[in-house]
Design a protein around this motif. Sequence first.
Motif, mmCIF file in Angstrom:
data_model
loop_
_atom_site.group_PDB
_atom_site.id
_atom_site.type_symbol
_atom_site.label_atom_id
_atom_site.label_comp_id
_atom_site.label_asym_id
_atom_site.label_seq_id
_atom_site.Cartn_x
_atom_site.Cartn_y
_atom_site.Cartn_z
ATOM 1 N N PRO A 148 -3.175 -3.832 -6.352
ATOM 2 C CA PRO A 148 -4.297 -4.676 -6.781
ATOM 3 C C PRO A 148 -5.305 -3.906 -7.632
ATOM 4 N N GLY A 149 -5.471 -2.601 -7.343
ATOM 5 C CA GLY A 149 -6.410 -1.795 -8.107
ATOM 6 C C GLY A 149 -5.997 -1.642 -9.563
ATOM 7 N N ILE A 150 -4.687 -1.690 -9.806
ATOM 8 C CA ILE A 150 -4.173 -1.528 -11.162
ATOM 9 C C ILE A 150 -4.073 -2.860 -11.896
ATOM 10 N N ILE A 151 -3.483 -3.858 -11.256
ATOM 11 C CA ILE A 151 -3.195 -5.103 -11.975
ATOM 12 C C ILE A 151 -4.063 -6.277 -11.526
ATOM 13 N N GLY A 152 -4.908 -6.059 -10.509
ATOM 14 C CA GLY A 152 -5.759 -7.141 -10.017
ATOM 15 C C GLY A 152 -5.131 -7.843 -8.822
ATOM 16 N N TYR A 153 -6.006 -8.400 -7.962
ATOM 17 C CA TYR A 153 -5.538 -9.048 -6.733
ATOM 18 C C TYR A 153 -4.588 -10.219 -6.982
ATOM 19 N N PRO A 154 -4.936 -11.177 -7.868
ATOM 20 C CA PRO A 154 -4.054 -12.341 -8.025
ATOM 21 C C PRO A 154 -2.638 -11.963 -8.445
ATOM 22 N N ARG A 155 -2.499 -11.052 -9.404
ATOM 23 C CA ARG A 155 -1.167 -10.647 -9.848
ATOM 24 C C ARG A 155 -0.437 -9.876 -8.755
ATOM 25 N N ALA A 156 -1.166 -8.997 -8.060
ATOM 26 C CA ALA A 156 -0.539 -8.216 -7.000
ATOM 27 C C ALA A 156 -0.064 -9.115 -5.862
ATOM 28 N N PHE A 157 -0.900 -10.072 -5.465
ATOM 29 C CA PHE A 157 -0.495 -10.976 -4.384
ATOM 30 C C PHE A 157 0.750 -11.760 -4.786
ATOM 31 N N GLU A 158 0.790 -12.211 -6.020
ATOM 32 C CA GLU A 158 1.958 -12.954 -6.492
ATOM 33 C C GLU A 158 3.219 -12.089 -6.450
ATOM 34 N N MET A 159 3.088 -10.824 -6.875
ATOM 35 C CA MET A 159 4.254 -9.943 -6.844
ATOM 36 C C MET A 159 4.740 -9.732 -5.417
ATOM 37 N N PHE A 160 3.793 -9.558 -4.478
ATOM 38 C CA PHE A 160 4.175 -9.370 -3.073
ATOM 39 C C PHE A 160 4.724 -10.658 -2.462
ATOM 40 N N ALA A 161 4.007 -11.772 -2.656
ATOM 41 C CA ALA A 161 4.325 -13.009 -1.950
ATOM 42 C C ALA A 161 5.586 -13.689 -2.475
ATOM 43 N N LEU A 162 5.775 -13.696 -3.791
ATOM 44 C CA LEU A 162 6.941 -14.366 -4.367
ATOM 45 C C LEU A 162 8.090 -13.407 -4.648
ATOM 46 N N GLY A 163 7.780 -12.138 -4.810
ATOM 47 C CA GLY A 163 8.834 -11.143 -5.009
ATOM 48 C C GLY A 163 9.556 -11.242 -6.336
ATOM 49 N N GLU A 164 8.961 -11.938 -7.284
ATOM 50 C CA GLU A 164 9.639 -12.123 -8.569
ATOM 51 C C GLU A 164 9.366 -10.943 -9.493
#
Length: 253
Positions: A148-164
């Motif tokens: 999240p520190g690098i790409i921001g919370y919304p993008r990081a959460f999406e990467m973690f939650a959806l795994g895409e």
Amino acid sequence: MTDLIKTVFEDGVLNVALNRADKKNAITQTMYLELTKAILNARDDDKVRVVLITAEGKDFSSGNDIADFISISQGEGNLVGSDVFQFLKALADMDKPMVAAVRGRAVGVGLTMLLHCDMVVAAKDALLSAPFINLALAPEAASTLLLPGIIGYPRAFEMFALGEPIDGGTAQEWGLVNRAVPSIVVDEVAWDIARRLATRAPNSLRRTKALMRDSAQLWELMKREGEVFGSQMRSPEAMEAFTAFMEKRAPKF
């Protein structure tokens, strides 16, 4: 040292290469042990100015070896004391510059280890993903802070939650990698950067990196993540996810 991890020293650069191309460089506990030794030795060896992480074959790493992880999940003990978490601690404590060259897929720890590299060169068509939740696990390597520190919370959460996955070009746009280049020149560009870093004042580099990173904070977070990861790894959710993965079907949570 296992032949699944290769090391070459040249021009002040220690190249540490994953060498399990036939398994998409999925990392086993034995490989983690050797990676840890390589990084710790590099930190203590004054001749080594920079560590360059590369991989043989088409993929950087498909992450943890699933069969290996299933075996671990059936055992007892503290996951934080395992070879994988000792590798993560070595990454957190590493005060010399680290560079990575990424082609193909960088999955799970294949992505999160990049967060501890100071410069990353990726192929434009590389695919980076963090599908921990797809396996009913939790992120590791202090990635819940670093990503999240690098790409921001919304993008990081999406990467973690959806795994895409995201491609190398997007990773550069988001600030996750320094360079996105054609696949054929990834290693060449990464080596050039590593050699250039190796000519810089070594103590100045180490002190600058130490000021930019709080290794103690990172390790404390890694341990907290490890407790959650270990709990999830032994959960019914994870067992279903592992079984579904091995049976090549969608999990039923």
